[in-house]
Structure formats: C-alpha cells, structure tokens
Design a protein around this motif. Structure first.
Motif, PDB file in Angstrom:
ATOM      1  N   LEU A  25      45.389  38.404  29.555  1.00  0.00           N
ATOM      2  CA  LEU A  25      43.828  38.664  29.336  1.00  0.00           C
ATOM      3  C   LEU A  25      43.450  39.593  30.377  1.00  0.00           C
ATOM      4  N   CYS A  26      43.876  39.247  31.546  1.00  0.00           N
ATOM      5  CA  CYS A  26      43.366  40.002  32.742  1.00  0.00           C
ATOM      6  C   CYS A  26      43.615  41.506  32.440  1.00  0.00           C
ATOM      7  N   SER A  27      44.660  41.778  32.622  1.00  0.00           N
ATOM      8  CA  SER A  27      45.234  43.253  32.149  1.00  0.00           C
ATOM      9  C   SER A  27      44.615  44.012  30.867  1.00  0.00           C
ATOM     10  N   SER A  28      44.758  43.318  29.952  1.00  0.00           N
ATOM     11  CA  SER A  28      44.279  43.775  28.634  1.00  0.00           C
ATOM     12  C   SER A  28      42.695  43.894  28.495  1.00  0.00           C
ATOM     13  N   VAL A  29      42.036  42.846  28.956  1.00  0.00           N
ATOM     14  CA  VAL A  29      40.587  43.080  28.814  1.00  0.00           C
ATOM     15  C   VAL A  29      40.220  44.202  29.748  1.00  0.00           C
ATOM     16  N   ALA A  30      40.828  44.345  31.111  1.00  0.00           N
ATOM     17  CA  ALA A  30      40.618  45.536  32.051  1.00  0.00           C
ATOM     18  C   ALA A  30      40.927  46.783  31.393  1.00  0.00           C
ATOM     19  N   ILE A  31      41.917  46.808  30.691  1.00  0.00           N
ATOM     20  CA  ILE A  31      42.345  48.240  29.868  1.00  0.00           C
ATOM     21  C   ILE A  31      41.187  48.505  28.761  1.00  0.00           C
ATOM     22  N   MET A 271      44.314  52.471  45.474  1.00  0.00           N
ATOM     23  CA  MET A 271      45.173  51.667  44.651  1.00  0.00           C
ATOM     24  C   MET A 271      46.622  51.898  44.579  1.00  0.00           C
ATOM     25  N   VAL A 272      46.974  53.067  44.735  1.00  0.00           N
ATOM     26  CA  VAL A 272      48.428  53.479  44.843  1.00  0.00           C
ATOM     27  C   VAL A 272      48.872  53.187  46.401  1.00  0.00           C
ATOM     28  N   ALA A 273      48.173  53.613  47.415  1.00  0.00           N
ATOM     29  CA  ALA A 273      48.335  53.314  48.640  1.00  0.00           C
ATOM     30  C   ALA A 273      48.737  51.956  48.900  1.00  0.00           C
ATOM     31  N   LEU A 274      47.926  51.070  48.490  1.00  0.00           N
ATOM     32  CA  LEU A 274      48.084  49.621  48.775  1.00  0.00           C
ATOM     33  C   LEU A 274      49.192  49.003  47.878  1.00  0.00           C
ATOM     34  N   SER A 275      49.603  49.509  46.680  1.00  0.00           N
ATOM     35  CA  SER A 275      50.472  49.285  45.889  1.00  0.00           C
ATOM     36  C   SER A 275      51.994  49.547  46.598  1.00  0.00           C
ATOM     37  N   VAL A 276      52.056  50.728  47.141  1.00  0.00           N
ATOM     38  CA  VAL A 276      53.199  51.076  47.797  1.00  0.00           C
ATOM     39  C   VAL A 276      53.115  50.393  49.060  1.00  0.00           C
ATOM     40  N   TYR A 277      52.196  50.302  49.681  1.00  0.00           N
ATOM     41  CA  TYR A 277      52.370  49.517  51.014  1.00  0.00           C
ATOM     42  C   TYR A 277      53.080  47.929  50.758  1.00  0.00           C
ATOM     43  N   LEU A 297      49.281  42.999  42.818  1.00  0.00           N
ATOM     44  CA  LEU A 297      49.438  44.070  41.998  1.00  0.00           C
ATOM     45  C   LEU A 297      48.553  43.839  40.703  1.00  0.00           C
ATOM     46  N   LEU A 298      48.507  42.823  40.126  1.00  0.00           N
ATOM     47  CA  LEU A 298      47.902  42.455  38.682  1.00  0.00           C
ATOM     48  C   LEU A 298      46.514  42.599  39.143  1.00  0.00           C
ATOM     49  N   LEU A 299      46.005  42.005  40.197  1.00  0.00           N
ATOM     50  CA  LEU A 299      44.711  42.213  40.639  1.00  0.00           C
ATOM     51  C   LEU A 299      44.080  43.865  40.801  1.00  0.00           C
ATOM     52  N   LEU A 300      45.100  44.419  41.195  1.00  0.00           N
ATOM     53  CA  LEU A 300      44.664  45.843  41.695  1.00  0.00           C
ATOM     54  C   LEU A 300      44.812  46.461  40.349  1.00  0.00           C
ATOM     55  N   ALA A 301      45.476  46.246  39.392  1.00  0.00           N
ATOM     56  CA  ALA A 301      45.498  46.810  37.851  1.00  0.00           C
ATOM     57  C   ALA A 301      44.022  46.537  37.591  1.00  0.00           C
ATOM     58  N   VAL A 302      43.696  45.196  37.489  1.00  0.00           N
ATOM     59  CA  VAL A 302      42.437  44.950  36.592  1.00  0.00           C
ATOM     60  C   VAL A 302      41.390  45.796  37.500  1.00  0.00           C
ATOM     61  N   GLY A 303      41.406  45.852  38.927  1.00  0.00           N
ATOM     62  CA  GLY A 303      40.460  46.471  39.564  1.00  0.00           C
ATOM     63  C   GLY A 303      40.287  48.179  39.333  1.00  0.00           C
TER      64      GLY A 303
END
Length: 312
Positions: A25-31, A271-277, A297-303
C-alpha cells in the motif's frame, strides 16, 4: 472455480498476511499519487473522474501486485524450497504456507483462479471499449504470472525478473493515471513512472540479498541478479544490482534537470545519494541490517514518488 474449502482458508487475517499491506500500500499509493496528483493540479479534469481512476488503479494494484503476485510467488518459492531456507524477515515470502495458514495446493488453485477471473474481467472491459484499462490489467497479470510460474518463471533468471516482469507492471501503474485520463503520455508522467519503477526494482534487489544462500540451494536454483553478482564476484557484490539501478535513476536526474524540473531533480538526487550511502554501509551478511536498510529505502520510495508528483 474456487471451492468453499479454499475460500475458507482466506480469512481476513490470512489474506492480510499474504497481502503484506504495509509495503504494497505504501509504495503503490505513492506511485499512483505520483501519476494522478499532477492531473488534479495542472489539468482541468473532474474530481469524480480523478477519484474513480485512482480507485481503479488502487483496487487493481491490491488484487494484482498484492494478492496475485504474492500468492503465485509464495507457491513457486515453496516448491523450489527457497522460502523454507530464508532468514524470513522481510524476505522469504508471506509465510502463510510455512505457518500452516494456507496449504500450497490451496494457494496455487487460488492464484490460478484469480488469474482466470482477472483475465476474463480484462476481456469484458475491452468489449466495452475501455482498452487502456484492459491493457493495464493484462500488463499487471503478465507481471505476476511471468515472475513466478513455469515455464517462464523469470524471477529465477538474472535480469529477466526485473526487466520482463517487475519493471513493466510498476512502470505502467505509474503511467496509468495519465493514460486513462488523457489518453496520452506526457513527459512528466513518463519521467515519474520511469523513476518510480527503477527505484522499485532497486528495492527488490536489496530485498533479495538476505536470500542469497537460500536461493542458491533452491531446486531449481533461484539465480536472481543478486545471486549472479555474488557468485561471480563475491558476496560483497550482492549489492551491485541495486547500485546499478540507482545509477540509472541518477541518469534520469539529468533528464529531469534538462527539462526544467529543477526541484524534482534535486529531490531525486538526494534520494539516490541517501540510498547509495545506506546500501554501501550495510553488512550484506547481516539479514537484520539489510532489513533495516529495506525499510529506510521503502520510506524513501514513498517520499520520492510524492516529491515527483508535487514538483513537475
């Protein structure tokens, strides 16, 4: 099509466990938000049409990305043995089979029955002239079936699972709002859908890391891109597939900036920089660390999806 005994196995508690609602739901609603919110703000479209479109996308997403995909994948991974050997934190399936909640046979018959019902629904929708909606439904069904079931079973081959199954279904979910409402694919919609889909794939690559040993011992071997990288260069490189997909998103940032989406590009760059880190810092041999990284990463995907929806 579905016997009473099978339907009785799908209690509310068992169904929610199979669905894994937090991630879906988090990822889908955000997309969906990323593709629909700009339509509400920048286009003269009726509120009722926007709400109806959003609900159709959400219901389809829950049925396909949540229920169908997980039912078929849990069954396939039970047969190969990988879920039984998984550390089973976020990875390792929903555990409805392992905990005796739903039998493998019941889950398989349910998945096949739901597939038939959804294909029939797509055919009926097409007969009434709603071709875009029917196409979206079929793309989602294709993603779920091709990912897990033989003879295709793309999740068991490097690159195939993400590019032939996961990416198309998530990409067109992001495009769905514009396709249904406008009948076209505006540049911002393609950009948003592409970035969200690539990030979803990157997350899945991290999701596979704790299961490397279990996937290697499966029959047949579940040779994901993560397993392939670990076998070729060592376990430390199991994070490589996720980093490659994040690199593709970094290239998309250049595209965003080149089309004047400065705020959008800046947000995705962060988002990319934080994910890579986070991915580079985690110990790939520690399932708990990888799971914690997955959650962040899931929270970053939503954001990121929400950010793209706001700043077009």
């Amino acid at each position: 099509m579905l016997s009473d005994s099978i339907l009785r196995a799908f209690t509310l508690k068992n169904s929610l466990k199979l669905l894994r609602p937090a991630a879906v739901l988090c990822s889908s609603v955000a997309i969906i938000f990323s593709g629909v919110f700009p339509l509400a703000v920048y286009y003269e479209l009726s509120v009722s049409s926007l709400v109806t479109t959003s609900l159709l996308l959400l219901i389809g997403c829950i049925l396909i990305h949540g229920v169908l995909t997980h039912a078929l994948n849990d069954y396939a991974d039970y047969l190969s043995g990988t879920d039984q050997l998984s550390p089973a934190m976020l990875s390792g399936g929903s555990r409805v089979i392992q905990e005796g909640r739903i039998s493998p046979a019941a889950l398989h018959r349910f998945g096949i029955g739901l597939t038939i019902v959804l294909v029939a629904a797509a055919a009926i929708i097409a007969l009434f002239g709603h071709y875009a909606l029917a196409a979206l439904l079929l793309i989602g069904i294709w993603g779920a079936v091709s990912y897990s079931l033989p003879p295709l079973r793309f999740s068991y081959a490097p690159l195939a699972g993400e590019w032939l199954s996961t990416f198309p279904s998530t990409f067109f979910l992001g495009l769905g709002g514009a396709w249904l409402m406008l009948g076209t694919f505006p540049q911002w919609a393609v950009q948003n859908a592409l970035i969200n889909a690539l990030y979803c794939v990157a997350w899945v690559m991290v999701h596979h890391i704790p299961d490397v040993d279990a996937d290697r011992q499966a029959t047949p071997v579940k040779r994901t891109s993560v397993v392939w990288a670990a076998d070729r260069w060592g376990i430390g490189y199991s994070r490589l597939p996720a980093l490659v997909y994040l690199g593709l998103i970094a290239l998309c940032v250049i595209w965003l900036l080149g089309t004047g989406r400065l705020w959008g590009g800046a947000g995705i760059a962060v988002m990319v920089a934080l994910s890579v880190y986070w991915i580079c810092r985690m110990d790939v041999r520690d399932p708990e660390q990888v799971t914690n990284c997955e959650k962040k990463l899931l929270l970053l995907a939503v954001g990121g999806a929400v950010w793209l929806g706001i700043f077009i």
